[in-house]
Design an enzyme around this catalytic site. Sequence first.
Site, PDB file in Angstrom:
ATOM      1  N   ASP A 124       4.173  -3.452  17.902  1.00 26.90           N
ATOM      2  CA  ASP A 124       4.299  -3.061  16.533  1.00 26.90           C
ATOM      3  C   ASP A 124       6.258  -2.172  16.107  1.00 26.90           C
ATOM      4  O   ASP A 124       6.423  -2.452  16.431  1.00 26.90           O
ATOM      5  CB  ASP A 124       3.727  -1.631  16.342  1.00 26.90           C
ATOM      6  N   GLU A 173     -10.822 -11.593  -2.579  1.00 28.03           N
ATOM      7  CA  GLU A 173     -11.218 -11.708  -1.107  1.00 28.03           C
ATOM      8  C   GLU A 173     -11.105 -13.244  -0.202  1.00 28.03           C
ATOM      9  O   GLU A 173     -11.729 -13.954  -0.565  1.00 28.03           O
ATOM     10  CB  GLU A 173     -12.594 -11.112  -1.335  1.00 28.03           C
ATOM     11  N   ARG A 225       5.526  -1.154  -0.219  1.00 29.48           N
ATOM     12  CA  ARG A 225       4.769  -0.313   1.215  1.00 29.48           C
ATOM     13  C   ARG A 225       3.199  -0.947   0.931  1.00 29.48           C
ATOM     14  O   ARG A 225       2.768  -1.681  -0.070  1.00 29.48           O
ATOM     15  CB  ARG A 225       3.917   1.253   0.759  1.00 29.48           C
ATOM     16  N   THR A 237       5.231  -3.138   8.609  1.00 27.59           N
ATOM     17  CA  THR A 237       5.304  -2.574   7.795  1.00 27.59           C
ATOM     18  C   THR A 237       6.346  -3.533   7.533  1.00 27.59           C
ATOM     19  O   THR A 237       7.106  -3.933   7.695  1.00 27.59           O
ATOM     20  CB  THR A 237       5.140  -0.704   7.796  1.00 27.59           C
ATOM     21  N   TYR A 255      -8.536  -9.648  -7.849  1.00 25.64           N
ATOM     22  CA  TYR A 255     -10.209  -9.913  -7.123  1.00 25.64           C
ATOM     23  C   TYR A 255      -9.600 -11.003  -6.134  1.00 25.64           C
ATOM     24  O   TYR A 255     -10.130 -11.898  -6.247  1.00 25.64           O
ATOM     25  CB  TYR A 255     -11.666  -9.776  -6.886  1.00 25.64           C
ATOM     26  N   LYS A 295      10.230  -0.524   5.595  1.00 24.31           N
ATOM     27  CA  LYS A 295      11.049   0.476   5.819  1.00 24.31           C
ATOM     28  C   LYS A 295      12.386  -0.467   6.187  1.00 24.31           C
ATOM     29  O   LYS A 295      12.761  -0.535   4.908  1.00 24.31           O
ATOM     30  CB  LYS A 295      10.482   0.712   7.188  1.00 24.31           C
TER      31      LYS A 295
HETATM   32  N1  DSN Z   1       4.816   7.649   9.201  1.00 29.61           N
HETATM   33  C1  DSN Z   1       6.199   6.524   9.613  1.00 29.61           C
HETATM   34  C2  DSN Z   1       7.393   6.816  10.550  1.00 29.61           C
HETATM   35  O1  DSN Z   1       8.021   8.017   9.621  1.00 29.61           O
HETATM   36  O2  DSN Z   1       7.532   6.757  11.301  1.00 29.61           O
HETATM   37  C3  DSN Z   1       5.187   5.588  10.819  1.00 29.61           C
HETATM   38  O3  DSN Z   1       3.638   5.487   9.999  1.00 29.61           O
END
Ligand code: DSN
Length: 432
Positions: free
Chosen positions: A197, A54, A232, A223, A52, A226
């Site tokens: 984003d 925080e 993730r 994120t 933990y 990707k």
């Molecule tokens: N769900 C994701 C995508 O496939 O683009 C984005 O959050």
Amino acid sequence: MKKHLFSQDPEIYAAIECEVKRQNFGLELIASENFVSKSVLQAQGSVLTNKYAEGLPGRRYYGGCEFVDDVEDLARDRAKQLFQCDWVNVQPHSGASANAAVYLSCLKPGETFLGLDLAHGGHLTHGSPVNFSGIWFRATYYGVEKDGRIDMNRVREKAKATAPKLISIGASAYSRDFDYEAFRSIADEVNALLWMDMAHPAGLIAAKVLNDPLPHAHIVTTTTHKTLRGPRGGMLLIGKDFQNPFGKTAPKSGRVRNMSELLDSAVFPGMQGGPLMHVIAAKAVAFKEALQPEFVDYAKQVRANAMVMAQSFMSRGYDVVSGGTDNHLVLLDLRSKNITGRDAERALQAAEITVNKNMVPFDDQNPFVTSGIRLGTAAVTTRGLREAEIEDVVLLIDRILSEPNNESVRSNVKSKIRTLCETHPLYDFVIT
Ligand code: DSN
């Protein structure tokens, strides 16, 4: 304690083993997916999951944080170096959490923001009526034109008409780069904050293959899994920190807080409890990988592969939304091919090619059926596919979509996909 997962929990082990096989022997074309390195998996599978922490490094609510502080400092320093920015927060559990922190910092319930319509390639958290962003705030939208591209004059008109406090850029199914300078000038005109984003193209932005939003957007979210090829998770970034425009002050000193401070406290305690330190370690590993020169080569190849993919589809008579791509993503409008997105996804899955059905701009089908499929090249590029193999893949996809119910075509394509995957091996283990 000594038992191996294989004997301790054979059901879970078996499911993981099947998933490893699926990833190894199927062709992954989902635009938001990628394959992380063994080092990323090892960091994420470490005992850091037990801790933990925080708070932020040096300011935790728990003892025993000296080593996780090192981990988070490394993650933050590497991310700042990668995106050449003043500030990052690496704690968001996901892109949606990072985005939630932006709303919590910048808007009060009922206030207006402007984002790309989900039906035109936007994201759920950019104001969809079924998401908190569309439920708690007044979401207004810009879209793409008939040519599949965003027209900045239309965005300006929309912004003037709706007077948003926040304008978002970013998409989950838009294959063109963004004009951040033009967005910023619109945001300044209407006195809105600009938020990008960059979840989908983050890896290509880090590698400078695409325009950089950080000098223009007030706030950037992403994120990490990707095109950036990490675990993730999510992250918040600010190019150049600034005083928050809402006049929010620090409790004791009365000093006007910087935007970074508002966002830090929006993540914790605003949105989340304990950060996932094992995931933060895995993010740090991925950022180090992305700082290597090979990552730039990778990002260039992702883009080159997507361009060849779009071109090959068009030369076979497919309607590629916007007439091509600038990034890792290709959106096919299948209406002229008389197959829905849902049926195309199913037929391709049966041949071990994984894609997702996707709405296309001005779609006449519902989101469970759709008229399109979305494809991306981030994952297949990680496993070593280049332009020539991408052309072969397009040929195989075309064969399936032309005869979706032909079993002999399916089994022939499936065996070719198996051979392609075997010649580009991925994981040689079940668990690290
Ligand atoms: N769900 C994701 C995508 O496939 O683009 C984005 O959050």
